[in-house]
Design a protein around this motif. Structure first.
Motif, short mmCIF file in Angstrom:
data_model
loop_
_atom_site.label_atom_id
_atom_site.label_comp_id
_atom_site.label_asym_id
_atom_site.label_seq_id
_atom_site.Cartn_x
_atom_site.Cartn_y
_atom_site.Cartn_z
N GLU A 12 0.85 -1.19 0.00
CA GLU A 12 0.00 0.00 0.00
C GLU A 12 0.88 1.24 0.00
O GLU A 12 2.08 1.16 0.26
CB GLU A 12 -0.89 0.00 1.25
CG GLU A 12 -1.77 -1.22 1.37
CD GLU A 12 -2.42 -1.35 2.75
OE1 GLU A 12 -2.02 -0.61 3.68
OE2 GLU A 12 -3.32 -2.20 2.87
N ARG A 13 0.26 2.37 -0.24
CA ARG A 13 1.00 3.64 -0.29
C ARG A 13 1.83 3.89 0.98
O ARG A 13 2.94 4.37 0.92
CB ARG A 13 0.03 4.79 -0.52
CG ARG A 13 0.69 6.09 -0.85
CD ARG A 13 -0.20 6.91 -1.80
NE ARG A 13 0.46 8.03 -2.37
CZ ARG A 13 1.40 8.00 -3.28
NH1 ARG A 13 1.84 6.86 -3.71
NH2 ARG A 13 1.95 9.08 -3.78
N ASP A 15 3.38 1.87 2.64
CA ASP A 15 4.54 0.98 2.67
C ASP A 15 5.74 1.53 1.91
O ASP A 15 6.81 0.92 1.95
CB ASP A 15 4.18 -0.39 2.07
CG ASP A 15 3.14 -1.13 2.87
OD1 ASP A 15 3.21 -1.10 4.12
OD2 ASP A 15 2.24 -1.74 2.25
N VAL A 16 5.58 2.65 1.23
CA VAL A 16 6.66 3.17 0.39
C VAL A 16 7.98 3.30 1.16
O VAL A 16 9.02 2.85 0.67
CB VAL A 16 6.26 4.48 -0.32
CG1 VAL A 16 7.47 5.16 -0.95
CG2 VAL A 16 5.20 4.18 -1.38
N GLN A 47 12.32 6.07 -4.15
CA GLN A 47 11.06 6.52 -3.53
C GLN A 47 10.07 6.96 -4.60
O GLN A 47 8.90 6.58 -4.55
CB GLN A 47 11.32 7.66 -2.55
CG GLN A 47 10.03 8.14 -1.89
CD GLN A 47 10.27 9.11 -0.78
OE1 GLN A 47 11.34 9.18 -0.20
NE2 GLN A 47 9.25 9.88 -0.44
N ARG A 48 10.55 7.74 -5.58
CA ARG A 48 9.65 8.18 -6.67
C ARG A 48 9.07 6.97 -7.40
O ARG A 48 7.89 6.94 -7.73
CB ARG A 48 10.38 9.10 -7.64
CG ARG A 48 10.54 10.52 -7.18
CD ARG A 48 11.02 11.44 -8.28
NE ARG A 48 12.23 10.98 -8.96
CZ ARG A 48 13.47 11.24 -8.51
NH1 ARG A 48 13.67 11.93 -7.41
NH2 ARG A 48 14.52 10.79 -9.19
N HIS A 49 9.91 6.00 -7.68
CA HIS A 49 9.46 4.80 -8.38
C HIS A 49 8.32 4.13 -7.62
O HIS A 49 7.26 3.85 -8.20
CB HIS A 49 10.61 3.82 -8.57
CG HIS A 49 10.16 2.44 -8.95
ND1 HIS A 49 9.65 2.14 -10.19
CD2 HIS A 49 10.11 1.28 -8.22
CE1 HIS A 49 9.31 0.86 -10.23
NE2 HIS A 49 9.58 0.32 -9.04
N PHE A 50 8.53 3.86 -6.34
CA PHE A 50 7.51 3.16 -5.58
C PHE A 50 6.26 4.01 -5.39
O PHE A 50 5.14 3.48 -5.39
CB PHE A 50 8.05 2.65 -4.25
CG PHE A 50 8.90 1.41 -4.40
CD1 PHE A 50 8.39 0.26 -4.96
CD2 PHE A 50 10.21 1.40 -3.97
CE1 PHE A 50 9.16 -0.88 -5.12
CE2 PHE A 50 11.00 0.27 -4.11
CZ PHE A 50 10.48 -0.88 -4.68
N GLU A 51 6.41 5.31 -5.24
CA GLU A 51 5.23 6.18 -5.13
C GLU A 51 4.40 6.12 -6.41
O GLU A 51 3.18 6.19 -6.36
CB GLU A 51 5.66 7.62 -4.84
CG GLU A 51 6.12 7.82 -3.41
CD GLU A 51 6.70 9.21 -3.16
OE1 GLU A 51 6.97 9.96 -4.14
OE2 GLU A 51 6.90 9.55 -1.97
N GLU A 52 5.06 5.98 -7.55
CA GLU A 52 4.35 5.93 -8.84
C GLU A 52 3.66 4.58 -9.07
O GLU A 52 2.60 4.53 -9.67
CB GLU A 52 5.32 6.20 -9.99
CG GLU A 52 5.82 7.63 -10.04
CD GLU A 52 6.91 7.83 -11.09
OE1 GLU A 52 7.20 6.88 -11.88
OE2 GLU A 52 7.50 8.92 -11.11
N VAL A 54 3.12 1.84 -6.65
CA VAL A 54 2.62 1.00 -5.56
C VAL A 54 1.14 0.65 -5.71
O VAL A 54 0.74 -0.45 -5.34
CB VAL A 54 2.92 1.62 -4.18
CG1 VAL A 54 1.99 2.78 -3.88
CG2 VAL A 54 2.84 0.57 -3.08
#
Length: 159
Positions: A12-13, A15-16, A47-52, A54
């Motif tokens: 989930e968000r 978890d980033v 962090q940007r990758h996972f935020e985009e 997730v």
């Protein structure tokens, strides 16, 4: 080490930060294996990758006592095009990371089983774990989870 029973769920968000920590810990471990092949990526880029991704990516996390201690990411691959000789089967790459303090306790095996279910639910009939030969621990881990050789990938540096 004794086995633990991790709680598995979709990422989930919130978890980033944990996903970033896992990716960076995995990178540091790989750099120790071969710094000519691996690197530690920029934390802000991770962090940007996972935020985009997730919300839409096929990422599962493993929690132990409320802490995210591992993840498995399934990356669906396109089937081979009609002009190729391979039987068209949907495949998926699986990438698994478990924090050092939780390795050898069944967390990774549980994540691989979950990744297989996720991949199958999305139409994949085969999962791949790409491992550089220098990572004998990963070869042993995935082999113990039922993975075996499927093909040989040869490479050569250009220039």
């Amino acid at each position: 080490m004794s086995e633990v029973s991790p709680h598995l769920r979709p990422a989930e968000r919130g978890d980033v930060p944990a996903l970033v920590r896992l990716r960076l810990a995995n990178a540091e471990r790989h750099v120790q294996l071969d710094p000519d092949v691996f690197r530690v990526p920029d934390a802000a880029a991770v962090q940007r990758h996972f935020e985009e991704v997730v919300g839409s990516a096929l990422i599962s996390v493993a929690e132990v006592a409320g802490e995210v201690v591992g993840m498995a990411e399934v990356v669906l691959l396109p089937p081979p095009p009609d002009h190729q000789i391979l039987v068209p089967r949907r495949g998926a790459d699986v990438h698994t990371v478990v924090l050092d303090g939780f390795r050898g306790q069944g967390v990774g095996a549980a994540l691989v089983q979950e990744a297989e279910k996720v991949a199958a639910a999305h139409g994949a009939s085969v999962v791949f774990a790409g491992i550089f030969a220098t990572n004998e621990d990963a070869v042993g881990f995935y082999s113990a989870s039922g993975f075996g050789p499927r093909e040989i990938l040869l490479s050569k540096s250009c220039g």
